[in-house]
Design a protein around this motif. Structure first.
Motif, PDB file in Angstrom:
ATOM      1  N   THR A 254       0.857  -1.178   0.000  1.00 22.68           N
ATOM      2  CA  THR A 254       0.000   0.000   0.000  1.00 22.68           C
ATOM      3  C   THR A 254       0.895   1.230   0.000  1.00 22.68           C
ATOM      4  O   THR A 254       2.055   1.176   0.406  1.00 22.68           O
ATOM      5  CB  THR A 254      -0.935   0.039   1.223  1.00 22.68           C
ATOM      6  N   GLY A 255       0.329   2.345  -0.444  1.00 24.33           N
ATOM      7  CA  GLY A 255       1.146   3.538  -0.510  1.00 24.33           C
ATOM      8  C   GLY A 255       0.328   4.758  -0.842  1.00 24.33           C
ATOM      9  O   GLY A 255      -0.904   4.756  -0.759  1.00 24.33           O
ATOM     10  N   PHE A 256       1.026   5.795  -1.247  1.00 25.45           N
ATOM     11  CA  PHE A 256       0.360   7.052  -1.562  1.00 25.45           C
ATOM     12  C   PHE A 256       1.206   7.830  -2.555  1.00 25.45           C
ATOM     13  O   PHE A 256       2.384   7.533  -2.783  1.00 25.45           O
ATOM     14  CB  PHE A 256       0.120   7.883  -0.296  1.00 25.45           C
ATOM     15  N   ILE A 257       0.579   8.843  -3.155  1.00 20.01           N
ATOM     16  CA  ILE A 257       1.259   9.779  -4.051  1.00 20.01           C
ATOM     17  C   ILE A 257       1.194  11.155  -3.412  1.00 20.01           C
ATOM     18  O   ILE A 257       0.115  11.612  -3.006  1.00 20.01           O
ATOM     19  CB  ILE A 257       0.606   9.811  -5.439  1.00 20.01           C
ATOM     20  N   LYS A 258       2.343  11.801  -3.295  1.00 15.25           N
ATOM     21  CA  LYS A 258       2.393  13.174  -2.783  1.00 15.25           C
ATOM     22  C   LYS A 258       2.908  14.073  -3.898  1.00 15.25           C
ATOM     23  O   LYS A 258       4.002  13.844  -4.422  1.00 15.25           O
ATOM     24  CB  LYS A 258       3.294  13.272  -1.559  1.00 15.25           C
ATOM     25  N   PRO A 259       2.147  15.083  -4.290  1.00 13.43           N
ATOM     26  CA  PRO A 259       2.555  15.907  -5.433  1.00 13.43           C
ATOM     27  C   PRO A 259       3.565  16.988  -5.070  1.00 13.43           C
ATOM     28  O   PRO A 259       3.547  17.559  -3.981  1.00 13.43           O
ATOM     29  CB  PRO A 259       1.232  16.540  -5.884  1.00 13.43           C
ATOM     30  N   TYR A 260       4.476  17.223  -6.020  1.00 13.55           N
ATOM     31  CA  TYR A 260       5.333  18.399  -5.993  1.00 13.55           C
ATOM     32  C   TYR A 260       4.664  19.491  -6.801  1.00 13.55           C
ATOM     33  O   TYR A 260       3.715  19.245  -7.554  1.00 13.55           O
ATOM     34  CB  TYR A 260       6.694  18.100  -6.629  1.00 13.55           C
ATOM     35  N   ARG A 261       5.189  20.674  -6.748  1.00 14.90           N
ATOM     36  CA  ARG A 261       4.758  21.719  -7.669  1.00 14.90           C
ATOM     37  C   ARG A 261       5.232  21.360  -9.070  1.00 14.90           C
ATOM     38  O   ARG A 261       6.265  20.748  -9.248  1.00 14.90           O
ATOM     39  CB  ARG A 261       5.329  23.075  -7.258  1.00 14.90           C
ATOM     40  N   GLY A 262       4.444  21.756 -10.064  1.00 10.08           N
ATOM     41  CA  GLY A 262       4.857  21.571 -11.442  1.00 10.08           C
ATOM     42  C   GLY A 262       4.510  20.235 -12.049  1.00 10.08           C
ATOM     43  O   GLY A 262       4.870  19.965 -13.194  1.00 10.08           O
ATOM     44  N   GLY A 263       3.843  19.359 -11.305  1.00 11.45           N
ATOM     45  CA  GLY A 263       3.397  18.102 -11.898  1.00 11.45           C
ATOM     46  C   GLY A 263       4.243  16.898 -11.554  1.00 11.45           C
ATOM     47  O   GLY A 263       3.866  15.766 -11.897  1.00 11.45           O
ATOM     48  N   TYR A 264       5.394  17.079 -10.918  1.00 11.89           N
ATOM     49  CA  TYR A 264       6.173  15.923 -10.472  1.00 11.89           C
ATOM     50  C   TYR A 264       5.512  15.326  -9.232  1.00 11.89           C
ATOM     51  O   TYR A 264       4.789  16.011  -8.499  1.00 11.89           O
ATOM     52  CB  TYR A 264       7.618  16.341 -10.166  1.00 11.89           C
ATOM     53  N   ARG A 265       5.756  14.035  -8.999  1.00 17.45           N
ATOM     54  CA  ARG A 265       5.075  13.359  -7.902  1.00 17.45           C
ATOM     55  C   ARG A 265       6.015  12.405  -7.176  1.00 17.45           C
ATOM     56  O   ARG A 265       6.884  11.782  -7.797  1.00 17.45           O
ATOM     57  CB  ARG A 265       3.852  12.588  -8.427  1.00 17.45           C
ATOM     58  N   PHE A 266       5.840  12.311  -5.877  1.00 16.90           N
ATOM     59  CA  PHE A 266       6.566  11.345  -5.054  1.00 16.90           C
ATOM     60  C   PHE A 266       5.644  10.159  -4.826  1.00 16.90           C
ATOM     61  O   PHE A 266       4.520  10.316  -4.346  1.00 16.90           O
ATOM     62  CB  PHE A 266       6.975  11.972  -3.716  1.00 16.90           C
ATOM     63  N   VAL A 267       6.118   8.979  -5.179  1.00 12.65           N
ATOM     64  CA  VAL A 267       5.339   7.746  -5.045  1.00 12.65           C
ATOM     65  C   VAL A 267       5.994   6.876  -3.985  1.00 12.65           C
ATOM     66  O   VAL A 267       7.203   6.637  -4.025  1.00 12.65           O
ATOM     67  CB  VAL A 267       5.286   6.975  -6.385  1.00 12.65           C
ATOM     68  N   ALA A 268       5.205   6.405  -3.026  1.00 12.60           N
ATOM     69  CA  ALA A 268       5.728   5.514  -1.982  1.00 12.60           C
ATOM     70  C   ALA A 268       4.877   4.251  -1.917  1.00 12.60           C
ATOM     71  O   ALA A 268       3.640   4.322  -1.957  1.00 12.60           O
ATOM     72  CB  ALA A 268       5.728   6.209  -0.629  1.00 12.60           C
ATOM     73  N   LEU A 269       5.535   3.096  -1.829  1.00 10.26           N
ATOM     74  CA  LEU A 269       4.861   1.808  -1.736  1.00 10.26           C
ATOM     75  C   LEU A 269       5.525   0.991  -0.626  1.00 10.26           C
ATOM     76  O   LEU A 269       6.709   0.669  -0.716  1.00 10.26           O
ATOM     77  CB  LEU A 269       4.937   1.043  -3.058  1.00 10.26           C
ATOM     78  N   MET A 270       4.757   0.646   0.407  1.00 11.06           N
ATOM     79  CA  MET A 270       5.278  -0.133   1.526  1.00 11.06           C
ATOM     80  C   MET A 270       4.704  -1.545   1.473  1.00 11.06           C
ATOM     81  O   MET A 270       3.487  -1.730   1.535  1.00 11.06           O
ATOM     82  CB  MET A 270       4.922   0.526   2.856  1.00 11.06           C
ATOM     83  N   PRO A 271       5.555  -2.570   1.325  1.00  6.14           N
ATOM     84  CA  PRO A 271       5.060  -3.951   1.265  1.00  6.14           C
ATOM     85  C   PRO A 271       4.245  -4.309   2.507  1.00  6.14           C
ATOM     86  O   PRO A 271       4.529  -3.846   3.620  1.00  6.14           O
ATOM     87  CB  PRO A 271       6.342  -4.778   1.188  1.00  6.14           C
ATOM     88  N   ASN A 272       3.243  -5.128   2.293  1.00 12.22           N
ATOM     89  CA  ASN A 272       2.396  -5.574   3.394  1.00 12.22           C
ATOM     90  C   ASN A 272       3.193  -6.414   4.381  1.00 12.22           C
ATOM     91  O   ASN A 272       4.250  -6.950   4.058  1.00 12.22           O
ATOM     92  CB  ASN A 272       1.213  -6.397   2.864  1.00 12.22           C
TER      93      ASN A 272
END
Length: 417
Positions: A254-272
């Motif tokens: 499970t994880g989440f997306i956190k946006p930067y300015r300008g359209g770039y994104r930080f993606v995080a995925l933590m294994p169950n």
């Protein structure tokens, strides 16, 4: 394959760092500008499509898997490595060129991949608080290598590369290191210690990144928390808490997306629980990574992201050979005749590919740096809520929001102290 220091293997350095400083050189006092009369020409645009995205994501994940060190932090810039190898491949012929093109683009010919990459790089957004851009320069050994004009023209057309002819002495070392320092805003100060007599070309490519979060973390949202690392040890970390709007789940993580300015994104995925970080990384494919990001659910995520700064370095020789690119490393069969020719007729081959990365994630945003060194030698419903607190090992990526392609991808097994 014999090992040498970076400076004895260096052809290409691809540097992904905090901010764009442009394509200016550093005043090479003993270098001759080879680009007189060679300027970028008009070439076809080729907008990123499903074929390019699939090939690029496949390359990113496969390279990431091959360079993984189990139970440790890892970070690579697939874009950095792809650009370095693509520019190098423009000097290859025959099976050497075919292997490099196959690894980088799958069924996409190198000529077409050049078009994709040029258009893709031009599409990457830049602004006051978000920046990612490219700079390239090539140094050739004076009186030792006759450079094919077509090689210079191709890399000017598609990568806007400058080129210099130098004596490859101590002053050349200083020139290259000064160029690197300037084009990385001082985050990487040195890449060449000395130049070996067998080294004949340095291709330096800078990809620079610095972006602020769309919503920075407030001090009140940062607290000490516990992180359980891959060895089971417990660490106290500064955890940044927020509510994000995109939740990720693929059955194993499970994880989440956190946006930067300008359209770039930080993606995080933590294994169950019950799925190790190594198992999860091994199960990924390029197509699956794109699917996970594209299938993000628009629901609230109570997210926790630890602040961290990390560095990584790895030789990519074995990884690239395992991925099918072996001939370019073979001193007897590599064919880089489209690049140029040595004065005494020795063959040219890749001696070593090294990759070094740096990342800083804090309350304001992210800065990241990567160096890829390709060493060329002569022969020899109701909104639901989720919670994802990254308090144990996780996979993360910085992606371009338009294509979801990873610019950086890494694992955090232990928060560096």
């Amino acid at each position: 394959m014999k090992n040498k220091s970076i400076c004895r293997r260096l052809l290409a350095a691809v540097l992904c760092v905090s901010m764009l400083l442009g394509l200016t050189g550093c005043g090479q006092t003993q270098s001759t500008n080879l680009m007189k009369g060679v300027s970028p020409g008009a070439v076809a645009d080729r907008t990123a499509d499903d074929a390019f995205r699939a090939a690029s994501a496949d390359f990113a994940v496969r390279l990431f898997q091959q360079t993984r060190k189990e139970g440790q932090n890892n970070l690579i810039s697939p874009l950095s490595v792809m650009l370095a190898l693509a520019m190098t491949a423009n000097g290859a012929q025959g099976e050497t060129r075919a292997q490099m093109a196959q690894l980088l683009g799958g069924s996409i010919p190198l000529e077409t991949l050049n078009e994709y990459l040029r258009t893709y790089l031009q599409s990457l957004p830049n602004g006051k608080k978000y920046k990612l851009d490219i700079a390239n320069a090539i140094w050739f050994r004076d009186h030792e290598l006759t450079v094919e004009k077509s090689f210079l023209q191709t890399n000017a057309d598609y990568y806007n590369a400058a080129a210099y002819q130098s004596p490859f002495n101590d002053q050349t070392c200083r020139d290259i290191n000064e160029w690197v320092k300037k084009n990385t805003d001082g985050q990487i100060n040195r890449i060449v210690d000395r130049i070996d007599p067998d080294d004949i070309m340095y291709l330096v490519n800078a990809v620079l990144f610095d972006a602020s979060w769309s919503t920075p973390y407030q001090k009140s949202a940062i607290h000490d928390a516990e992180f359980i690392n891959a060895d089971g040890e417990r660490q106290t970390v500064s955890m940044m808490y927020s509510d994000e709007a995109q939740y990720l789940s693929d059955g194993q993580a499970t994880g989440f997306i956190k946006p930067y300015r300008g359209g770039y994104r930080f993606v995080a995925l933590m294994p169950n629980e019950g799925v190790s970080l190594d198992q999860y990384v091994a199960s990924l494919t390029g197509a699956e990574l794109l699917r996970i990001i594209q299938s993000a659910q628009n629901v609230t995520v109570h997210a926790g992201l630890p602040q961290f700064t990390d560095d990584d370095q790895a030789s990519l020789n074995d990884a690239l050979c395992a991925l099918g690119m072996s001939q370019p490393f073979d001193s007897t069969s590599a064919d880089f005749s489209a690049l140029g020719r040595t004065s005494s007729g020795e063959p040219i081959f890749i001696g070593e590919v090294l990759h070094k990365t740096h990342i800083e994630v804090d309350a304001n945003g992210t800065k990241a740096a990567a160096v890829t060194v390709v060493g060329m030698e002569k022969g020899y419903s109701m909104p639901e809520s989720h919670s994802v607190i990254l308090d144990r090992p996780f996979v993360y990526a910085i992606v371009d929001g338009a294509t979801n392609l990873p610019i950086f991808i890494g694992t955090m097994a232990k928060i560096p102290e």
